[in-house]
Design an enzyme around this catalytic site. Structure first.
Site, PDB file in Angstrom:
ATOM      1  N   HIS A 198       0.806  -1.224   0.000  1.00 59.36           N
ATOM      2  CA  HIS A 198       0.000   0.000   0.000  1.00 59.36           C
ATOM      3  C   HIS A 198       0.833   1.265   0.000  1.00 59.36           C
ATOM      4  CE1 HIS A 198      -3.154  -2.908   0.546  1.00 59.36           C
ATOM      5  NE2 HIS A 198      -3.804  -2.051  -0.211  1.00 59.36           N
ATOM      6  N   ARG A 211       2.458 -10.057  -1.671  1.00 59.34           N
ATOM      7  CA  ARG A 211       2.742  -8.817  -2.385  1.00 59.34           C
ATOM      8  C   ARG A 211       3.613  -7.852  -1.599  1.00 59.34           C
ATOM      9  NH1 ARG A 211      -3.284  -5.937  -2.434  1.00 59.34           N
ATOM     10  NH2 ARG A 211      -2.285  -3.950  -2.653  1.00 59.34           N
ATOM     11  N   CYS A 219      -8.879  -3.153 -11.927  1.00 62.42           N
ATOM     12  CA  CYS A 219      -8.509  -1.958 -11.171  1.00 62.42           C
ATOM     13  C   CYS A 219      -7.200  -2.147 -10.413  1.00 62.42           C
ATOM     14  CB  CYS A 219      -9.634  -1.543 -10.225  1.00 62.42           C
ATOM     15  SG  CYS A 219      -9.989  -2.782  -8.981  1.00 62.42           S
TER      16      CYS A 219
HETATM   17  C1  PEP Z   1      -6.096  -5.203  -5.869  1.00 59.29           C
HETATM   18  O1  PEP Z   1      -5.944  -6.093  -5.030  1.00 59.29           O
HETATM   19  O2  PEP Z   1      -5.691  -5.273  -7.041  1.00 59.29           O
HETATM   20  C2  PEP Z   1      -6.784  -3.960  -5.503  1.00 59.29           C
HETATM   21  C3  PEP Z   1      -7.101  -3.051  -6.414  1.00 59.29           C
HETATM   22  O3  PEP Z   1      -7.036  -3.759  -4.189  1.00 59.29           O
HETATM   23  P1  PEP Z   1      -5.937  -3.260  -3.125  1.00 59.29           P
HETATM   24  O4  PEP Z   1      -4.696  -2.903  -3.884  1.00 59.29           O
HETATM   25  O5  PEP Z   1      -6.533  -2.110  -2.406  1.00 59.29           O
HETATM   26  O6  PEP Z   1      -5.779  -4.495  -2.282  1.00 59.29           O
HETATM   27 MG    MG Z   2      -6.970  -6.017  -3.125  1.00 59.12          MG
END
Ligand code: PEP
Ligand code: MG
Length: 605
Positions: A194, A470, A507
């Site tokens: 994030h 991630r 997204c």
């Molecule tokens: C994703 O997981 O691709 C997403 C858009 O949500 P976040 O990055 O907020 O987990």
């Molecule tokens: Mg996500």
């Protein structure tokens, strides 16, 4: 040799920057520990003494304040604290810790406080324990002083800096006002963490995974950061700087060219429309780009609204904010994602259990279903706001059909309740799901009947498909969005959604890469949503590529058996787009044209 000072890391957010470095040593509420080089030990001890003096001064100030407002007797405790602080034995003890363990003053002071608590906490009786707590209180002030001096020092200038830190966290990216941060470089941090999402959305060039970074830096050292290639150069010489400035100039020129037709619709030369929305976290994001350049908000990450407050936002607070977003988008759709906390997104006032595997744990929709009051408040606020624009609701981290049905029940219930209370709610507010858990990809042919649209969150889908966290730098090489299995999953989602005649979007961060955006268009996605920073590039690519060219790219990419081959195809596509840019625009002419039009716009307003 100049190139010896170039260190390779991982590019996280594009852009170039050159400037003095500022090492961010502390995140709020976390006492950092780092090793102090032998030659800096004396300086660290001087920092400790300065902080003890500042704390003593602060205690004197508090003593005076309390004496004025409450009387001398109540103020006496601060005098005792100052006396404790002046005990040379204790100061020497902390000094020794710094010297012997070669750790920073903050960590040594924290060690002392913990030691006090351990030893004195065992004492019997409330008042004795209270008295014991007073022993550590003045040292808490020293700790605050140590941690604050850094921020205060930075607050006293307007200097723009490159922030360097051990780990890329949202705190680092928001350490200073946006305009003062030239770039961010860190030793660790995932490309899709994030902190990285924020850096990209703020448009701050960022490189992570730079080995031994902090050990090679000192405050104020000049460095250059290349967020496109993922490199950092320490102490660039004049030749390096000239080369850097030339690249920067070319990059700026390209961006100006891209911005020229950013207000035009996102339509291919053969007439295929691919609306491109943006991902936003708060109203603040609206200041960073021109709202007329986007086709809506494709992802409103509402958890940031919860994270920035000291308590759960009320229905009224949420309603006002959602309404404002809808009004600002002026009829363009806004996809509001319900609360997605857990894992690395924590609320300071809502403690979730400590988990061994938080990414596989209690997060996203799982929390909203368990704590349905939270979901109800959010749905009430969202449905009330829906009267002011085109709202869609999106559920994060869905794993099963039962979850969707549970939310539908709550949703219908909330809708009935609001209507009974006299609120006007639009007849249909679409409800969609994020495709993040591989189970949804496999079960989509059935699941899709339960929802109005789907949006692929590739940031999470990639980590769950490839079993590579991630946020974990140790497996960042394995976290590979171009792994053929990821493309197969993306292909399947688009195909199933199209067969069911339901809109599909991506997204996740992948969509923000303009060549990948074309691949997704070729796979059949009906919309994309990207960080505002990438809007221009993605729209430019769409406006210069036919649908059939994008379809060939997608077909070819899905045939590849390694991510290396997929990347090579995308690199070739990028090169073609670059050539088109040069063919269509004489960059210099375009620049002066854009300056003229910007000036005439200014005059008009
Ligand atoms: C994703 O997981 O691709 C997403 C858009 O949500 P976040 O990055 O907020 O987990
Ligand atoms: Mg996500």
């Amino acid at each position: 040799m100049a190139h010896m000072r170039i260190i390779k890391g991982t590019p996280v957010a594009p852009g170039l920057a050159l400037g003095p470095v500022h090492v961010v040593r502390a995140a709020p509420h976390v006492v950092p520990t780092w090793t102090v080089p032998e030659e800096d030990v004396a300086r660290e001890i001087a920092r400790l003494h300065a902080a003890v003096d500042a704390a003593s001064e602060e205690l004197r100030r508090r003593q005076k304040l309390v004496a004025q407002h409450a009387g001398e007797r109540d103020a006496e405790i601060f005098a005792v604290h100052r006396m404790l602080l002046s005990d040379p034995g204790t100061v020497k003890k902390v000094e020794a810790t710094v010297r012997e363990q070669r750790i920073n003053a903050e960590a040594a002071v924290q060690g002392l406080i913990e030691d006090f608590k351990r030893r004195l906490g065992k004492l019997e009786g409330e008042s004795v324990r209270d008295f014991a707590a007073d022993f550590s209180a003045p040292w808490q002030t020293v700790l605050e002083s140590l941690m604050q001096t850094e921020r205060a020092l930075m607050g006293s200038t307007d200097e723009q800096v490159v922030l360097a830190a051990a780990e890329l966290t949202p705190q680092v990216v928001t350490f200073l006002e946006r305009k003062r941060i030239l770039a961010v470089v860190t030793e660790t941090g995932g490309r899709f963490s994030h902190g990285a999402v924020l850096a990209r959305s703020f448009g701050i060039p960022c490189v992570v995974g730079v080995p031994n970074l902090l050990a090679r830096l000192e405050q104020g050292l000049r460095i250059s950061v290349d967020g496109d290639k993922g490199t950092v150069q320490l102490k660039p010489d004049q030749e390096d700087v000239d080369r850097f400035l030339e690249r920067l100039e070319r990059r700026r020129a390209r961006q100006k060219v891209l911005a020229i037709d950013a207000a035009q619709p996102s339509i291919t030369p053969d007439g295929h429309a691919l609306p491109v929305g943006c991902n936003i976290e708060s109203l603040r994001d609206f200041d960073t780009f021109d709202l007329t350049h986007t086709d809506g908000v494709g992802l409103l990450r509402t958890e940031f609204l919860y994270m920035e407050r000291p308590h759960f936002p009320s229905e009224e607070e949420q309603y006002r904010l959602y309404r404002r977003v809808l009004e600002r988008m002026d009829g363009r759709p806004v996809t509001l994602r319900t609360l997605d906390i857990g894992n690395d997104k924590q609320l300071p006032y809502f403690k979730t259990p400590k988990e061994n595997n938080p990414a596989l744990g209690w997060r996203g929709l799982r929390i909203s279903i368990e704590w349905q009051d939270l979901l109800r408040v959010q749905l009430r606020a969202a449905l009330r706001a829906a009267a002011h624009g085109e709202l869609r609701l999106l559920l994060p981290m869905v794993t099963s059909i039962e979850e969707i049905r549970t939310v539908r029940r709550v949703y219908e219930d909330v809708r009935r309740q609001l209507t009974d209370q006299g609120f006007e709610i639009p007849a249909h507010v679409p409800l969609g799901i994020m495709i993040e858990v591989p189970a949804c990809v496999l079960q989509l042919p059935t699941m899709i009947r339960e929802v109005d649209f789907v949006s692929v969150g590739t940031n999470d889908l990639v980590q769950y498909l490839l079993a590579a966290d991630r946020d974990n730098p140790w497996v960042s090489r394995l976290y590979d969005p171009y792994h053929p299995a990821v493309l197969l999953a993306l292909e399947q989602v688009a195909r199933v959604a199209n067969a069911a005649k339901k809109p599909s979007s991506v997204c996740g961060e992948m969509a923000g890469d303009y060549a990948t955006a074309l691949l997704l268009m070729g796979l059949g996605y009906s919309t994309l949503s990207v960080a505002p920073n990438f809007l221009h590039e993605v729209k430019y690519a769409v406006r210069r590529t036919t649908l059939s060219e994008a379809q060939s790219l997608a077909l070819e990419a899905c045939r590849q058996d390694t991510s290396e081959n997929v990347r090579a195809l995308l690199a070739a596509m990028r090169e073609r787009l670059h050539q088109r840019l040069l063919e269509v625009h004489d960059v210099n002419a375009a620049l002066s044209a854009s300056d003229t039009s910007a000036n005439s716009k200014k005059r008009e307003s």
